[in-house]
Design a protein around this motif. Structure first.
Motif, PDB file in Angstrom:
ATOM      1  N   THR A 262      33.657  38.514  37.787  1.00 16.08           N
ATOM      2  CA  THR A 262      33.048  38.972  36.541  1.00 16.08           C
ATOM      3  C   THR A 262      33.560  40.356  36.160  1.00 16.08           C
ATOM      4  OG1 THR A 262      31.032  37.686  36.907  1.00 16.08           O
ATOM      5  CG2 THR A 262      30.876  39.548  35.396  1.00 16.08           C
ATOM      6  N   HIS A 354      32.412  29.041  35.843  1.00 14.37           N
ATOM      7  CA  HIS A 354      30.968  29.186  35.670  1.00 14.37           C
ATOM      8  C   HIS A 354      30.231  27.910  36.072  1.00 14.37           C
ATOM      9  CE1 HIS A 354      31.123  32.788  32.695  1.00 14.37           C
ATOM     10  NE2 HIS A 354      30.913  33.175  33.922  1.00 14.37           N
ATOM     11  N   SER A 381      26.743  37.682  37.189  1.00 19.23           N
ATOM     12  CA  SER A 381      27.413  37.205  35.976  1.00 19.23           C
ATOM     13  C   SER A 381      27.180  38.102  34.765  1.00 19.23           C
ATOM     14  CB  SER A 381      26.934  35.795  35.640  1.00 19.23           C
ATOM     15  OG  SER A 381      27.262  34.882  36.670  1.00 19.23           O
TER      16      SER A 381
END
Length: 433
Positions: A262, A354, A381
């Motif tokens: 991320t 994801h 995230s």
């Protein structure tokens, strides 16, 4: 694990988890007619998906309006950065509490409460912007409240998937649930831009406030009897500590990789804006098209994953490999046309990464702790976004707009190798046992 009988060993924890997961499942399946298959066949999931799609699309009207208002009023990119911090800092701060809350109280009621709170904040923004006397500090406070409700909602929403589709459809449900965000990203910015140009800021904010009605309506239409319980009714509450789970080390690695990827690779707004406009000399229309094509790829990635019956920790290896290649191709794009052609590939990598992270994280813990698990995933995230934004901005200033994607690609390659090695060792250890 803590409980009335002291500290059991890891094997006992695993047995308790299996009992918790299986208790009542077969009865629920017979009563609700559930079987493994397409989650869209489940009425409750369909209602919830439609409500979230409308609400997420509406959010783009507010996001675009606020960004344009702040930039036009202040002319400062720093002010725009504070808008991002105000929206995401509460997610970072509230994630642990939101996970505990989702495992402790009915998730449907939490979602109704967060939607109602978001409506109140949205209407406050309408009033503030409508009278023309808004100030940046007051706006940031309202956005922080909106971020707080969003932080609670994100984790509760992910926890709710189990209750909507049950254990057999959990993987497909988790993956497909991510597509309402990508689909909204596909259609939201364009509609919001047209509405802002034709109607102005206040109607756009009203549209966002009204979009929450879709979520509230969907939740009210979902009957509690349709939902799957994450724990057996009347069963004593089992306290489970993550560090006592048999696969605890895999969970830790998954969370670390999620945070690092991320920070290094998910700064799409900043990097793509610089790559399209500064490196390739494109305009706003090219940037919008890039995000649209990116969203199409993300949806495609989710539907690809939904076709597979099993997603595990080791599935991260191919997902990270695809993402690494996609990042490298976009970074090395020699022309704007090539960058646009590669935009769906980048979206595909994002969707795969994801989807695997969310599905494998939920499958690695007992249902009663999904809320706390997803709070940690959300922390990585979304809570890491401000750090990633600062890192990407610095890297672009020092080395150009291509470098962040090259660095992100390298991080994904390292992550894929780590998952491959540790996954193989874990599988060999299970065979020995």
């Amino acid at each position: 694990m803590s409980g009335d009988v002291g500290q059991p060993d890891r094997q006992q924890v695993g047995n308790n988890i299996n009992e918790t997961e299986s208790a009542g499942t077969h009865n629920q399946q017979r009563e609700k007619g559930g079987r493994q298959g397409n989650p869209f066949r489940v009425r409750a999931f369909r209602l919830y998906f439609i409500g979230q799609l409308i609400s997420n699309t509406g959010s783009w009207f507010q996001n675009l309006t606020i960004s344009l208002l702040v930039l036009q009023s202040t002319g400062s990119a720093t002010s725009l950065a504070w808008v991002t911090i105000a929206q995401f800092a509460p997610i970072f701060l509230l994630s642990p509490f939101a996970g505990w809350l989702s495992d402790r109280f009915p998730v449907r009621r939490i979602l109704l409460a967060t939607a109602s709170g978001s409506v109140a904040v949205s209407l406050s923004l309408v009033a503030m912007v409508g009278d023309g006397s808004w100030e940046l500090q007051s706006l940031l406070w309202l956005l922080a409240f909106a971020g707080a409700f969003q932080g609670l909602e994100r984790i509760a929403a992910q926890t709710f998937i189990y209750e909507l589709v049950g254990p057999d459809r959990l993987k497909q449900g988790t993956v497909l649930a991510s597509t309402y965000t990508s689909t909204a990203r596909f259609i939201g910015p364009g509609l919001a831009g047209l509405a802002y140009a034709a109607l102005g800021p206040v109607p756009c904010l009203i549209i966002n406030a009204g979009s929450y009605a879709a979520v509230v309506t969907a939740l009210l239409m979902i009957r509690p009897a349709e939902l799957f319980a994450r724990t057996e009714k009347g069963a004593p509450r089992i306290k489970i500590r993550f560090r006592e789970l048999p696969n605890f080390h895999l969970l830790v690695i998954l969370l670390i990789i999620n945070s690092l990827v991320t920070i290094a690779a998910m700064n799409m707004n900043i990097v793509l804006t610089a790559l399209v406009t500064e490196t390739h000399g494109g305009g706003a229309e090219h940037l919008g098209l890039t995000h649209t094509l990116n969203a199409i790829g993300s949806v495609a990635g989710a539907f690809i994953l939904a076709r597979y019956r099993a997603l595990s920790f080791r599935t991260l290896t191919p997902a990270l490999a695809v993402f690494a290649v996609a990042l490298a191709l976009n970074a090395a794009a020699p022309t704007l046309l090539f960058l646009l052609l590669m935009a769906p590939v980048l979206g595909l990598g994002i969707g795969l990464f994801h989807g695997v992270i969310n599905a494998s994280a939920q499958s690695m813990v007992p249902p009663a702790t999904i809320g706390r698990m997803m709070s940690l995933v959300t922390l990585g995230s979304f809570g890491s976004i401000p750090v990633g934004a600062l890192f990407a901005g610095w890297l672009i200033d020092v080395s150009g707009a291509r470098m962040p994607f090259f660095v992100g690609s390298a991080v994904c390659v390292v992550g894929a190798v780590v998952v491959l090695i540790i996954g193989a060792l874990a599988a060999r250890r299970r065979q020995v046992k």
